[in-house]
Enzyme design. Structure first.
Site, PDB file in Angstrom:
ATOM      1  N   HIS A  17     -31.340  55.747   2.716  1.00 28.19           N
ATOM      2  CA  HIS A  17     -32.794  55.574   2.577  1.00 28.19           C
ATOM      3  C   HIS A  17     -33.211  54.216   3.147  1.00 28.19           C
ATOM      4  O   HIS A  17     -34.213  54.119   3.860  1.00 28.19           O
ATOM      5  CB  HIS A  17     -33.211  55.602   1.102  1.00 28.19           C
ATOM      6  CG  HIS A  17     -33.015  56.919   0.410  1.00 28.19           C
ATOM      7  ND1 HIS A  17     -32.388  57.041  -0.807  1.00 28.19           N
ATOM      8  CD2 HIS A  17     -33.378  58.186   0.760  1.00 28.19           C
ATOM      9  CE1 HIS A  17     -32.387  58.312  -1.186  1.00 28.19           C
ATOM     10  NE2 HIS A  17     -32.960  59.028  -0.252  1.00 28.19           N
ATOM     11  N   LYS A  41     -37.683  67.823 -12.123  1.00 27.85           N
ATOM     12  CA  LYS A  41     -36.321  67.287 -12.041  1.00 27.85           C
ATOM     13  C   LYS A  41     -36.098  66.319 -13.201  1.00 27.85           C
ATOM     14  O   LYS A  41     -37.013  65.622 -13.608  1.00 27.85           O
ATOM     15  CB  LYS A  41     -36.128  66.510 -10.734  1.00 27.85           C
ATOM     16  CG  LYS A  41     -36.008  67.383  -9.495  1.00 27.85           C
ATOM     17  CD  LYS A  41     -35.607  66.534  -8.301  1.00 27.85           C
ATOM     18  CE  LYS A  41     -35.566  67.348  -7.016  1.00 27.85           C
ATOM     19  NZ  LYS A  41     -35.317  66.504  -5.841  1.00 27.85           N
ATOM     20  N   ARG A  90     -30.323  64.205   7.824  1.00 27.11           N
ATOM     21  CA  ARG A  90     -28.900  63.870   7.857  1.00 27.11           C
ATOM     22  C   ARG A  90     -28.108  64.842   8.714  1.00 27.11           C
ATOM     23  O   ARG A  90     -27.322  64.461   9.543  1.00 27.11           O
ATOM     24  CB  ARG A  90     -28.330  63.872   6.431  1.00 27.11           C
ATOM     25  CG  ARG A  90     -28.692  62.645   5.660  1.00 27.11           C
ATOM     26  CD  ARG A  90     -28.475  62.847   4.206  1.00 27.11           C
ATOM     27  NE  ARG A  90     -29.436  63.810   3.681  1.00 27.11           N
ATOM     28  CZ  ARG A  90     -29.643  64.032   2.402  1.00 27.11           C
ATOM     29  NH1 ARG A  90     -28.913  63.413   1.518  1.00 27.11           N
ATOM     30  NH2 ARG A  90     -30.544  64.892   2.011  1.00 27.11           N
ATOM     31  N   SER A 129     -28.294  60.904  -2.877  1.00 32.09           N
ATOM     32  CA  SER A 129     -28.455  60.333  -4.229  1.00 32.09           C
ATOM     33  C   SER A 129     -27.627  61.135  -5.226  1.00 32.09           C
ATOM     34  O   SER A 129     -27.007  60.559  -6.125  1.00 32.09           O
ATOM     35  CB  SER A 129     -29.924  60.360  -4.651  1.00 32.09           C
ATOM     36  OG  SER A 129     -30.702  59.593  -3.773  1.00 32.09           O
TER      37      SER A 129
HETATM   38  P1  ADP Z   1     -36.241  64.429  -1.929  1.00 33.81           P
HETATM   39  O1  ADP Z   1     -36.006  64.824  -3.349  1.00 33.81           O
HETATM   40  O2  ADP Z   1     -37.687  64.315  -1.550  1.00 33.81           O
HETATM   41  O3  ADP Z   1     -35.421  65.174  -0.905  1.00 33.81           O
HETATM   42  P2  ADP Z   1     -34.583  62.114  -1.532  1.00 33.81           P
HETATM   43  O4  ADP Z   1     -34.782  60.830  -2.249  1.00 33.81           O
HETATM   44  O5  ADP Z   1     -33.306  62.832  -1.771  1.00 33.81           O
HETATM   45  O6  ADP Z   1     -35.851  62.920  -1.910  1.00 33.81           O
HETATM   46  O7  ADP Z   1     -34.746  61.896   0.020  1.00 33.81           O
HETATM   47  C1  ADP Z   1     -35.916  61.396   0.593  1.00 33.81           C
HETATM   48  C2  ADP Z   1     -35.813  61.531   2.099  1.00 33.81           C
HETATM   49  O8  ADP Z   1     -34.751  60.721   2.570  1.00 33.81           O
HETATM   50  C3  ADP Z   1     -35.511  62.935   2.603  1.00 33.81           C
HETATM   51  O9  ADP Z   1     -36.195  63.123   3.828  1.00 33.81           O
HETATM   52  C4  ADP Z   1     -34.031  62.923   2.842  1.00 33.81           C
HETATM   53  O10 ADP Z   1     -33.651  63.852   3.841  1.00 33.81           O
HETATM   54  C5  ADP Z   1     -33.843  61.506   3.311  1.00 33.81           C
HETATM   55  N1  ADP Z   1     -32.486  61.037   3.077  1.00 33.81           N
HETATM   56  C6  ADP Z   1     -31.736  61.197   1.978  1.00 33.81           C
HETATM   57  N2  ADP Z   1     -30.519  60.633   2.136  1.00 33.81           N
HETATM   58  C7  ADP Z   1     -30.504  60.110   3.391  1.00 33.81           C
HETATM   59  C8  ADP Z   1     -29.525  59.439   4.178  1.00 33.81           C
HETATM   60  N3  ADP Z   1     -28.297  59.202   3.716  1.00 33.81           N
HETATM   61  N4  ADP Z   1     -29.875  59.043   5.421  1.00 33.81           N
HETATM   62  C9  ADP Z   1     -31.101  59.323   5.889  1.00 33.81           C
HETATM   63  N5  ADP Z   1     -32.051  59.976   5.227  1.00 33.81           N
HETATM   64  C10 ADP Z   1     -31.768  60.379   3.978  1.00 33.81           C
END
Ligand code: ADP
Length: 175
Positions: A17, A41, A90, A129
């Site tokens: 992120h 969630k 990703r 996450s």
């Molecule tokens: P959500 O529940 O909205 O998917 P996340 O916090 O898991 O929220 O992810 C937010 C955004 O960040 C999403 O677009 C996700 O694809 C992206 N994301 C999550 N992990 C990574 C990573 N390791 N590298 C790049 N982008 C990521």
């Protein structure tokens, strides 16, 4: 002003992120990272905790703001006048889900909200996450996945004691 929103759960924020935040902050004059308060969630960190983590991690990037929102992204974007939503990709497995959200948001906003995808840095393409939480819950090493202060907060949530003097070494003695 050229501004964008980066919405997500960020439970917790990972280095993946943070990489997207840094890169998007170079493309836009102002980037707002916004934590979705999603009642469906059960998060590890409260919305306030997630906002504080993001604020601490981005405190040296002057054009990054952190806040939270609930409800539909399109409504929040209209209210705040965001025309671009940033999402990270990703792997191909993210694409189907992300395309669906992006198209839905275009439809709901009558074309006012576009989604800009940034591809993840290769070294973070495996990071999620949920993966971080699973590893940490078993006392595994998450120091390559999140900033150190975040790792400490995650371990604390699971009641895991970690010795700071052993970099990268994690002890999973329950408190
Ligand atoms: P959500 O529940 O909205 O998917 P996340 O916090 O898991 O929220 O992810 C937010 C955004 O960040 C999403 O677009 C996700 O694809 C992206 N994301 C999550 N992990 C990574 C990573 N390791 N590298 C790049 N982008 C990521």
């Amino acid at each position: 002003m050229n501004k964008a929103v980066y919405p997500g759960s960020f439970d917790p924020m990972t280095l993946g992120h943070l990489d997207i935040i840094k890169r998007a902050s170079k493309i836009f004059d102002e980037l707002t990272v916004s934590v979705l308060d999603n009642h469906s969630k059960t998060p590890l960190f409260s919305v306030d905790e997630r906002v504080n983590i993001l604020k601490e991690a981005t405190k040296d990037i002057p054009n990054v703001k952190v806040e939270s929102f609930s409800g539909l992204l399109v409504d929040y974007a209209r209210e705040k006048d965001f025309k671009v939503s940033i999402r990270g990709l990703r792997a191909i497995t993210d694409l189907e889900y992300e395309l669906q959200i992006a198209q839905t948001n275009r439809m709901l906003s009558s074309g006012a909200l576009d989604t800009l995808f940034l591809t993840t840095a290769a070294e973070y393409s495996y990071l999620s996450s949920s993966g971080v939480k699973e590893i940490a819950s078993f006392g595994g090493d998450i120091l390559g996945c999140v900033p150190r202060f975040v790792a400490d907060l995650v371990y604390a949530k699971y009641g895991i004691d970690k010795h700071d003097d052993l970099a990268g070494e994690v002890h999973n003695e329950q408190k």
